[in-house]
Design a protein around this motif. Sequence first.
Motif, PDB file in Angstrom:
ATOM      1  N   TYR A   1       0.909  -1.234  -0.227  1.00 41.16           N
ATOM      2  CA  TYR A   1      -0.016  -0.006  -0.087  1.00 41.16           C
ATOM      3  C   TYR A   1       0.818   1.272  -0.051  1.00 41.16           C
ATOM      4  N   PRO A   2       0.407   2.382  -0.415  1.00 42.15           N
ATOM      5  CA  PRO A   2       0.901   3.814  -0.493  1.00 42.15           C
ATOM      6  C   PRO A   2       0.897   4.036   0.933  1.00 42.15           C
ATOM      7  N   PRO A   3       1.666   5.323   1.228  1.00 47.89           N
ATOM      8  CA  PRO A   3       1.659   5.838   2.582  1.00 47.89           C
ATOM      9  C   PRO A   3       0.246   6.053   3.193  1.00 47.89           C
ATOM     10  N   LEU A   4       0.188   5.997   4.434  1.00 48.65           N
ATOM     11  CA  LEU A   4      -1.006   6.202   4.910  1.00 48.65           C
ATOM     12  C   LEU A   4      -1.428   7.724   4.891  1.00 48.65           C
ATOM     13  N   SER A   5      -2.976   8.008   5.217  1.00 45.10           N
ATOM     14  CA  SER A   5      -3.330   9.394   4.897  1.00 45.10           C
ATOM     15  C   SER A   5      -2.522  10.329   5.565  1.00 45.10           C
ATOM     16  N   GLY A   6      -2.199  11.440   5.045  1.00 51.55           N
ATOM     17  CA  GLY A   6      -1.348  12.522   5.627  1.00 51.55           C
ATOM     18  C   GLY A   6      -0.062  12.283   5.760  1.00 51.55           C
ATOM     19  N   VAL A   7       0.556  11.121   5.647  1.00 54.55           N
ATOM     20  CA  VAL A   7       2.086  10.876   5.896  1.00 54.55           C
ATOM     21  C   VAL A   7       2.855  11.305   4.768  1.00 54.55           C
ATOM     22  N   LEU A   8       2.308  11.230   3.642  1.00 56.66           N
ATOM     23  CA  LEU A   8       3.264  11.788   2.468  1.00 56.66           C
ATOM     24  C   LEU A   8       3.325  13.248   2.689  1.00 56.66           C
ATOM     25  N   GLU A   9       2.354  13.742   2.879  1.00 54.94           N
ATOM     26  CA  GLU A   9       2.185  15.286   3.138  1.00 54.94           C
ATOM     27  C   GLU A   9       3.091  15.788   4.210  1.00 54.94           C
ATOM     28  N   THR A  10       3.294  15.099   5.205  1.00 48.95           N
ATOM     29  CA  THR A  10       4.066  15.265   6.319  1.00 48.95           C
ATOM     30  C   THR A  10       5.518  15.421   6.066  1.00 48.95           C
ATOM     31  N   ALA A  11       6.042  14.076   5.332  1.00 47.34           N
ATOM     32  CA  ALA A  11       7.223  13.947   4.842  1.00 47.34           C
ATOM     33  C   ALA A  11       7.738  15.303   3.731  1.00 47.34           C
ATOM     34  N   VAL A  12       6.723  15.614   2.999  1.00 46.35           N
ATOM     35  CA  VAL A  12       7.114  16.340   2.014  1.00 46.35           C
ATOM     36  C   VAL A  12       7.440  18.153   2.723  1.00 46.35           C
ATOM     37  N   ALA A  13       6.476  18.268   3.557  1.00 45.51           N
ATOM     38  CA  ALA A  13       6.721  19.398   4.497  1.00 45.51           C
ATOM     39  C   ALA A  13       8.143  19.227   5.225  1.00 45.51           C
ATOM     40  N   ALA A  14       8.669  18.053   5.841  1.00 42.20           N
ATOM     41  CA  ALA A  14       9.659  17.877   6.474  1.00 42.20           C
ATOM     42  C   ALA A  14      10.795  18.170   5.738  1.00 42.20           C
ATOM     43  N   ALA A  15      10.707  17.713   4.272  1.00 43.32           N
ATOM     44  CA  ALA A  15      11.715  18.102   3.042  1.00 43.32           C
ATOM     45  C   ALA A  15      12.095  19.303   2.742  1.00 43.32           C
ATOM     46  N   GLY A  16      11.181  20.135   3.051  1.00 46.75           N
ATOM     47  CA  GLY A  16      11.511  21.555   2.890  1.00 46.75           C
ATOM     48  C   GLY A  16      12.622  22.123   3.966  1.00 46.75           C
ATOM     49  N   GLN A  17      12.842  21.243   5.071  1.00 48.59           N
ATOM     50  CA  GLN A  17      13.885  21.616   5.888  1.00 48.59           C
ATOM     51  C   GLN A  17      15.283  20.754   5.841  1.00 48.59           C
ATOM     52  N   PHE A  18      15.336  19.947   4.538  1.00 50.98           N
ATOM     53  CA  PHE A  18      16.602  18.695   4.659  1.00 50.98           C
ATOM     54  C   PHE A  18      17.720  19.613   4.600  1.00 50.98           C
ATOM     55  N   ASN A  19      18.094  20.900   4.448  1.00 52.21           N
ATOM     56  CA  ASN A  19      19.284  21.582   4.752  1.00 52.21           C
ATOM     57  C   ASN A  19      19.757  21.763   6.293  1.00 52.21           C
ATOM     58  N   ARG A  20      18.746  21.310   7.170  1.00 50.80           N
ATOM     59  CA  ARG A  20      19.189  21.537   8.426  1.00 50.80           C
ATOM     60  C   ARG A  20      19.330  19.853   8.937  1.00 50.80           C
ATOM     61  N   TYR A  21      20.051  19.706  10.216  1.00 46.25           N
ATOM     62  CA  TYR A  21      20.179  18.464  10.783  1.00 46.25           C
ATOM     63  C   TYR A  21      18.817  17.996  11.419  1.00 46.25           C
ATOM     64  N   PRO A  22      18.484  16.829  11.568  1.00 46.18           N
ATOM     65  CA  PRO A  22      17.305  16.407  12.147  1.00 46.18           C
ATOM     66  C   PRO A  22      17.415  16.382  13.853  1.00 46.18           C
ATOM     67  N   ASP A  23      16.513  16.239  14.318  1.00 44.87           N
ATOM     68  CA  ASP A  23      16.507  16.080  15.988  1.00 44.87           C
ATOM     69  C   ASP A  23      17.140  14.999  16.213  1.00 44.87           C
ATOM     70  N   MET A  24      18.355  15.110  16.908  1.00 48.56           N
ATOM     71  CA  MET A  24      19.176  13.703  17.096  1.00 48.56           C
ATOM     72  C   MET A  24      18.389  12.819  18.076  1.00 48.56           C
ATOM     73  N   ALA A  25      17.548  13.370  18.959  1.00 48.10           N
ATOM     74  CA  ALA A  25      16.988  12.757  20.020  1.00 48.10           C
ATOM     75  C   ALA A  25      15.770  12.169  19.672  1.00 48.10           C
ATOM     76  N   CYS A  26      15.247  12.604  18.405  1.00 51.38           N
ATOM     77  CA  CYS A  26      13.932  11.824  17.881  1.00 51.38           C
ATOM     78  C   CYS A  26      12.886  12.505  18.915  1.00 51.38           C
TER      79      CYS A  26
END
Length: 359
Positions: free
Chosen positions: A41-66
């Motif tokens: 199955y494709p990503p669950l509802s809202g998951v792809l949109e959430t990931a795309v939004a996060a991609a707009g900040q991938f010039n920054r490091y992620p939260d190391m502590a998650c």
Amino acid sequence: MSEKSPKLRAELDGIPTYKPGKPAAAGGPVAYKLSSNENPYPPLSGVLETAVAAAGQFNRYPDMACTGLVNELAERFGVPVEHIATGTGSVGVAQSLIQSTAGPGDEVIYAWRSFEAYPIITQISGATSVQVPLTYGDVHDLDAMFDAITERTRLIFVCNPNNPTGTAVRRAELERFLDRVPSDILVVLDEAYKEFVRDTEVPDGIELYRSRPNVCVLRTFSKAYGLAGLRVGFAVAHEPVAAALRKTAVPFGVSQLAQDAAVASLRAEDELMGRVGALVGERARVHRTLVGQGWTVPDTQANFVWMRLGERTADFAAACEKAGVVVRPFAGEGLRVTIGETEANDIFLHTAEAFFKEM
């Protein structure tokens, strides 16, 4: 003066190569990939949109502590945040577990055949693999695994349900085993396929960990949640073990895309369980049909079936590929076939029927 190659660790010699599931051939006759236990199955509802939004900040490091993901998991499973550690898929966390417990001269016990990453990550650490054969029914032989414990044993993997056989250890047997293992040996319950379990006698490892400080549970977002390409998994363990995992984890290993997508997936759990239910229904149909054709197939609690074909394994894999599906052969042993789209499962079943009649 002759040039010499850089000196590398001797433990790396002879490490088996991890074999990923073969992809469907682009432009070729193969239409479906049933070789990697992926969710079709494709990503669950809202998951792809959430990931795309996060991609707009991938010039920054992620939260190391998650932090967001850890807080979500702690609430979801009712455990302290200090008891959770994340990593690049459950296999990334498994490697950190071995790095935290075992080195040269130490031993790691696991069933065989089981998850093919176990011998790789054990050898990388310099530890020694102790492989205990499955029972005749392709289930963990916990009595034999207990008998394999020595003063050098540092960690034991119990893959439940087991990859690639799909078989699962039940509560009474597993609790008896855990109660016998010395408390200074870490037992890792690898539950990558937990969401697909329908046998009520197969325990939830997180319930077992609560009263056992030497039990660690591995889970992943790669299978049921369908985030295989984002690489995010986690462990639930008591504080000393979880703290060691955080120390040995690769800094910034889990991307912000993965973290945010995992949180969104957890929040779409009602939809997730509907999809899992559909796959479990297909699993039952595939298993029932194979048995009706005459195959001996162990009961499976995962999103795949296991077929022991011995020397006919490669021939059957080739027949499946010719028909239009790629499966996962283990040379000389058998085949693991992921439950995929209904059309893909039908192609596989028709191929299995024809192959059985020719045997």
